[in-house]
Each structure stands twice: as C-alpha cells, then as structure tokens.
Write an enzyme that holds these catalytic residues in place. Structure first.
Site, short mmCIF file in Angstrom:
data_model
loop_
_atom_site.label_atom_id
_atom_site.label_comp_id
_atom_site.label_asym_id
_atom_site.label_seq_id
_atom_site.Cartn_x
_atom_site.Cartn_y
_atom_site.Cartn_z
N HIS A 217 0.83 -1.21 0.00
CA HIS A 217 0.00 0.00 0.00
C HIS A 217 0.87 1.26 0.00
O HIS A 217 2.04 1.24 0.38
CB HIS A 217 -0.94 0.01 1.21
CG HIS A 217 -0.24 0.13 2.54
ND1 HIS A 217 0.23 1.33 3.04
CD2 HIS A 217 0.08 -0.82 3.46
CE1 HIS A 217 0.79 1.12 4.22
NE2 HIS A 217 0.71 -0.19 4.49
N CYS A 234 3.02 -4.66 6.89
CA CYS A 234 2.69 -4.43 5.48
C CYS A 234 3.92 -3.93 4.73
O CYS A 234 4.98 -3.68 5.32
CB CYS A 234 1.55 -3.41 5.37
SG CYS A 234 -0.07 -4.08 5.79
#
Length: 261
Positions: A217, A234
């Site tokens: 992301h 992440c």
C-alpha cells in the site's frame, strides 16, 4: 834538449784541448739537440689530430602510458545516469552514492547474478552497469516480488521488469513474513488502518490473509517509505507508483516476499 821539451809541451796542450771540448759538449748539449733527435724531429712531420666522430644519438622507444586503474567513485555519476535510464531508481543523479543509490545497486546485482548486498559502488558494479545496453530480461514468472535485502519491489509483466521501486517492509518486531501469496483483495483510494489510529493506507493490494491481512500500500506521505524496514508488517510503496501497480494488478497475481535486511 830544448826541442824535446817543446814537443812534450805541445802534446800536453793538445790533450787538454781535446778533453775540454768533450766536457763542454757534454754539459751544453741537451737530448733535443742530439743529431738523432734533430733528425727525428725534422724528418717526421707532426700529425694533425683528426676530429672525433660525432656519436649517433640512441633513440629510446617512447614508453607506453600505463593504464591507471580508476577508483569506483570515478564512475559514480555515469553509473547513476545509466541505472536511472534502465529503470533502477537512484534518487538524485549527482555522483553521490547515497543509501537510495545503494538500493538501486543492490537490485542491479540481483537482476544480473552478482552477490546481492547493499554495499557501495565497486568496480565490478561499474563495469557491469556501464557495459549494459538494455534492461535485463526476468527469469521469473510474472508477478510482484519484494526483496527485503534491497528494500525494493519488482513488478514483472510478461517478460519485462515493468517497474522497480523502493519499499519499506516491516520493522523490528513487525517483520513482513517471507512467504508467497496472491492478491485476494484490492481496496482503492485511502482508508484508515484497523489497527493503528490515523494510519492511512492508499490503493491497498492484500496478498496474505494473516489477520487482519498484509498488503502492499501507499502511505500518507512518501517520507514514510524509509530505505530500511519501518512498517507494521505491510509493505509500504511510494506513491504514485502504488497507484499504477494497483491499476495494472488483477486479483490472483502472485506476490512473493524474500530476503533478509
């Protein structure tokens, strides 16, 4: 009787005269005045000294200039220009091998079969980069590959490296696991993390179903994409690169995470 005396006296005088001539001749005659010496000098002409021959100068061969082995820094600016041209991001192209340029070199080594590390520029790297005429052809299947050693992401589409971008994987205590997954969810635009307040994620591509899910992301600002592991599991990707990757990546695309920082 008187006649006999006169004869004797004359003989004595004659003897004296002969002896005196001999002494005078001996004392006044030098070696150069001797008949043999005079004859030698007058009969043999003095030789005129001949001029010495002019020596021919020896021509020494011009030595070949020695090849100077330049230090890696000598090639730094040219290497950065070439890396940037071939799609390996280096940051500012100014001849300064920064940590970002080291990420590009790390990626170059991996894609060219050289020892993978984040070290600075060496001569092997310089020659490899400067002799290259085009980007390498991937040997892996299409998909997204995250190298934690280099902190870079490769997007392979078909038989080309579509993009090579900087990323920041999970930091200490929050390491992104080395696993292979597939994109199972796409979340366009911005949304707030369910675990961390005021932590916004952009154009998320979820590829592992670990609770609450691990994704590629974008972050609120690009400065959060550090050149080292800094996220909470992440994989942070620069914007707008993540937006382009999001648009081009369908559900089911392979995502592999590997390496160690």
């Amino acid at each position: 009787m008187s006649g006999r005396r006169g004869l004797v006296a004359g003989a004595v005088i004659l003897s004296f005269v002969l002896a005196g001539c001999s002494d005078v001749a001996a004392s006044e005659t030098s070696p150069s005045d001797s008949p043999s010496s005079a004859t030698s000098t007058s009969s043999t002409p003095s030789a005129t000294p001949s001029a010495a021959p002019t020596p021919t100068p020896t021509v020494k061969p011009t030595p070949k200039p020695k090849k100077v082995k330049q230090k890696p820094q000598y090639y730094a600016l040219r290497v950065e220009k070439q890396l940037d041209k071939l799609g390996y991001p280096v940051g500012d192209v100014d001849g300064d091998i920064t940590v970002r340029a080291k990420q590009a070199l790390c990626a170059w080594r991996e894609t060219h079969g050289l020892p993978v590390n984040r070290a600075g520029l060496n001569l092997t790297d310089a020659y490899s980069v400067l002799n290259a005429t085009k980007a390498p052809v991937p040997t892996r299947a299409p998909g997204i590959y995250v190298n934690k050693t280099c902190q870079v992401l490769y997007q392979i589409v078909g038989k080309t490296y579509k993009r090579i971008v900087w990323v920041s994987t999970g930091g200490p205590g929050y390491e992104t696991p080395n696993r292979t997954g597939k994109v199972w969810r796409k979340w366009a635009g911005a949304h707030e993390s369910s675990l961390y307040e005021d932590a916004y994620m952009y154009d998320s591509l979820y590829f592992l179903k670990d609770r609450p899910g691990i994704a590629l992301h974008g972050s609120r600002v690009n400065s959060l994409v550090k050149p080292y592991p800094a996220s909470h599991r992440c994989v942070r990707v620069l914007r707008p690169e993540i937006h382009q990757i999001f648009e081009e990546t369908p559900i089911g695309t392979k995502v592999q995470v590997y390496g160690e920082y």
